[in-house]
Structure formats: C-alpha cells, structure tokens
Design a protein around this motif. Structure first.
Motif, short mmCIF file in Angstrom:
data_model
loop_
_atom_site.label_atom_id
_atom_site.label_comp_id
_atom_site.label_asym_id
_atom_site.label_seq_id
_atom_site.Cartn_x
_atom_site.Cartn_y
_atom_site.Cartn_z
N ARG A 111 -0.76 12.10 -5.40
CA ARG A 111 -0.90 11.51 -6.73
C ARG A 111 -2.37 11.41 -7.13
N THR B 130 13.35 15.74 -18.09
CA THR B 130 13.62 14.32 -17.87
C THR B 130 13.32 13.50 -19.11
N ARG C 97 5.03 26.59 -9.22
CA ARG C 97 5.48 25.25 -8.85
C ARG C 97 5.08 24.22 -9.90
N ARG C 98 3.86 24.34 -10.40
CA ARG C 98 3.41 23.40 -11.42
C ARG C 98 4.23 23.52 -12.70
N ARG C 99 4.52 24.76 -13.10
CA ARG C 99 5.33 24.94 -14.31
C ARG C 99 6.75 24.42 -14.12
N THR C 100 7.29 24.63 -12.91
CA THR C 100 8.62 24.08 -12.63
C THR C 100 8.60 22.57 -12.69
N TYR C 101 7.56 21.97 -12.14
CA TYR C 101 7.43 20.51 -12.16
C TYR C 101 7.30 20.01 -13.59
N GLN C 102 6.49 20.72 -14.41
CA GLN C 102 6.34 20.33 -15.81
C GLN C 102 7.65 20.49 -16.57
N LEU D 161 10.63 20.22 -15.30
CA LEU D 161 11.50 19.11 -14.91
C LEU D 161 11.09 17.81 -15.59
N GLU D 162 9.78 17.59 -15.69
CA GLU D 162 9.32 16.38 -16.40
C GLU D 162 9.73 16.42 -17.87
N ARG E 25 -3.63 14.77 -8.26
CA ARG E 25 -3.16 15.14 -9.59
C ARG E 25 -3.88 14.38 -10.69
#
Length: 401
Positions: A9, A179, A168-173, A175-176, A12
């Motif tokens: 965290r 959400t 991975r970052r784009r997938t995380y974004q 998902l955010e 980031r």
C-alpha cells in the motif's frame, strides 16, 4: 494487517518517494565509491553513472523525459566509446518502467533500442569480457552469441515483467471501476426500491384512510341532521361510524405492523374481488344507492395482486362518489371478465365535473389507481360523462404465462 500488505500500500501511495530512494541507493552503492577513490580515471565513470541514475527520480512522474535522457546517454557512450559503468543496469529499470507505465509505442521503441544497443555494445566493448581482440574468430563468435543470448534474454525479461505489471495494474483498475460502478448501481437500486416502497405505502394509506374518512364524514353529516328528527336513525348512523373507524384502525395497525417488521402483526389476507360486496354494503350504509353487475367468468385466474388492484379501483371510485357526487346519487359498478382481461366500470349520476370545493382533493386517488393498474399493464380513464355524472373505467389484462 500483514507487513507486506502495508508495504504494498505504501508503494502504491508514495511512488515518487520510492523513486527518489531507489536513485539514492544506486548513487551510494555504485557511484560514490568511485568518487571517493579520487582517481582521475574515474571522473568520467562518476559523471556517466550520475547521468544515467539521476533521471530515475522522474521515471514515473516524467517517464518519457527520464527514459529519453538515459537512452541518450547510453547511445552517446556507444558513439564516443565511453566504457559501460556498473550503474548501467538502470537501463533495465527504465525498460521495465516503459513497459509498465509508458505508451505502447514508447514501450516497443525502448525494447527495440535496448536489444539493438546490447548487440552493438557487445561488439564495441567485447574485449572487456574476452570477446574479440586477439582471440580467434572460431573462439570469439560462439562466445559472443552465448553472451548476447543471455544479455538479450535479460532485456526481454525486464520488458516482459513490466508488461505483465501493466496488465495486472489495468486488471486491478478495471476491478476497482467495476466495484465503484456496482456500488453506484446498488445505491440506485436501493433508492428506486425505497421510492417504490414509499409510493406503495402512500397508495395503501390513501386507500385505507380516504375511503374510511369519506364514509365517516358522510355518516356524521347524516347523523347530525337526523339527531333532531329521528334519534334512532342517528344512533344507528353513529354505530356505522364507529364500525368504520374500527375497521380503518385495524387496517392501519396491520400496515404499520408490517412496516415495522412486527411478527405479531395481523397477516389476514388482503382484499380481493370477493370483498367487493362488503365494500358496497358499507357505501350503501352511507346513503348512496349502489348496484353491482358481474358479467362473464374469468378465462384464467387473476393474480392476488391484480385482484387487490381491482378492489382498490372500485374502492377509490366509490370514495370519490362519496366525496364529490353529492346527495341522492346512484352508482353502478360493472365487473366484466372478457377474453383479454377484467374490465371495471364505475358510473354515477352525481355532480360529475363540478365537485364540492370543500371536499376537493389533489387527485392522489386517480394517480394511485393509475400506478396500481400500470403495474399489471392495464389502463385507467376517469372523466365526466356527457349527460352528467362521472365515469371511471379500468382494464386489467390476464397475466401472460
């Protein structure tokens, strides 16, 4: 929270601080020792090292500028013949950063330049690792190819790692974003459900209170005039008022108990078409002449909710008769089961479009009827009749299954 999660965290949320710390660590470990040696030959090494390390501070805030400076210094080394320095591995860090955060064209351009630069650098400075020089061609070429393979593999590994980090970052974004979108949609659904429930409660409250109060007011007016001429009739009328009030109070308690989630609240069935006769009887006690005709038989049963809607349409129409039609009014209720559904007609010969201003409402009854019937794809029309009086017509189709 685990330590590695806290560190992730922090990374980031503080990318600039991390880049500054990385540049300082490389300067302290790989540049300052040469500067501290005081040897004249190492002045160029210190300058070159500082030139490729310092831009790491802006590797994410000004990525293209930082990568351009490092690439320019590396190309200048090849052109001028300046030997590679230990800090040269920052090229791999830059290549990773381009693949992870840079535009696609910059990422692929950096990869191409790094692959070509590595091959040219091995040719230009091969003697430092025993390639070329006095060694024979048969010895130099195989060794060159082996070293080139490992160097190019290292370059590809750095770029691939950065590209995977980008994915991975784009997938995380994504998902955010999903959400957040789901939260917004969930809140909208809650708001719509609350609005629909408020509308439903308003309709139920109006149907229960308006009808009961209309009967009570009509009976009270009659009892007031009858008290002087016919005391017995006045007593009977007061009994009707009390009975109507108690029934309304029971309905209100049942509705409020359901809203509170009270398990002990009354769960008696809601009114259906079978209860229309009881409704008409209560209206007749108010002095209104009401007749009811039932035509045909249902081709298929109506849902209980549709029957409740039909009951409420009749109830609201008779309530309007009590409130607006005036004394000595005759009303006819027609329930006709056709091939497509149930038709409801309530006709009266009262004042029609000229209701009593003292009892005029805000039209919530007609609005409530329309909302109820639309839930079952039905229609409602309410308007004065040409020859006097008022007519309410509603149609509720059979549910299609």
């Amino acid at each position: 929270m685990d330590i590695h999660l806290r560190f992730a965290r922090w990374v980031r949320t503080h990318p600039g601080t991390l880049d500054v710390c990385l540049a300082l660590v490389i300067l302290v470990l790989l540049v300052l020792p040469f500067a501290a040696s005081g040897t004249d030959g190492y002045a160029g090494v210190v300058a070159t090292s500082a030139a490729v390390v310092v831009p790491l501070i802006w590797r994410r805030s000004r990525l293209l500028l930082s990568a351009g400076i490092i690439a320019g210094v590396s190309v200048l080394q090849l052109v001028l013949g300046i030997q590679p320095v230990p800090a040269q591995f920052v090229v791999l860090i830059t290549l990773y950063t381009l693949a992870a955060y840079g535009p696609r064209w910059a990422s692929l351009g950096g990869l191409t330049l790094a692959l070509v630069g590595s091959a040219v650098g091995l040719v230009r400075f091969g003697d430092l690792i025993g390639i070329g020089g006095t060694a024979s061609v048969l010895t130099s070429v195989p060794l060159y190819l082996i070293v080139l393979f490992f160097v190019e593999a290292l370059v590809l590994l750095a770029w691939t790692t950065g590209d995977l980090a980008r994915a991975r970052r784009r997938t995380y974004q994504a998902l955010e974003d999903r959400t957040r979108r789901l939260e917004v949609e969930r809140q909208q659904e809650r708001d719509l459900a609350a609005a629909d429930e408020r509308s439903h409660i308003a309709r139920e409250m109006h149907d229960i209170v308006a009808h009961s109060l209309s009967v009570i007011i009509t009976q009270a007016d009659g009892a007031r005039y009858a008290s002087a001429q016919a005391p017995d009739l006045a007593v009977q009328t007061l009994g009707t008022i009390a009975e109507t009030g108690r029934g309304s109070l029971r309905e209100m308690r049942r509705l409020l108990g359901v809203l509170r989630g009270d398990e002990t609240a009354s769960t008696r069935p809601l009114p259906t078409l079978d209860d229309v006769d009881s409704l008409l009887q209560s209206v007749r006690r108010s002095g209104v002449r009401v007749a009811c005709r039932r035509i045909g038989t249902p081709r298929k049963p109506l849902p209980l909710g549709a029957e409740l809607t039909a009951y409420r349409v009749v109830q609201e129409s008779l309530t309007n008769v009590l409130k607006h039609a005036g004394a000595h009014t005759t009303t006819e209720v027609t329930l006709e089961f056709g091939a497509r559904g149930l038709g409801i007609t309530v006709d009266d010969d009262g004042r029609g479009a000229a209701p009593d201003p003292a009892t005029a409402g805000t039209g919530q009854g007609i609005i409530g009827m329309t909302e109820r019937v639309r839930l079952y794809d039905g229609t409602v029309s309410a308007a004065p009749r040409t020859g006097g009086g008022y007519r309410v017509e509603a149609f509720i189709p059979y549910t299609q299954t």
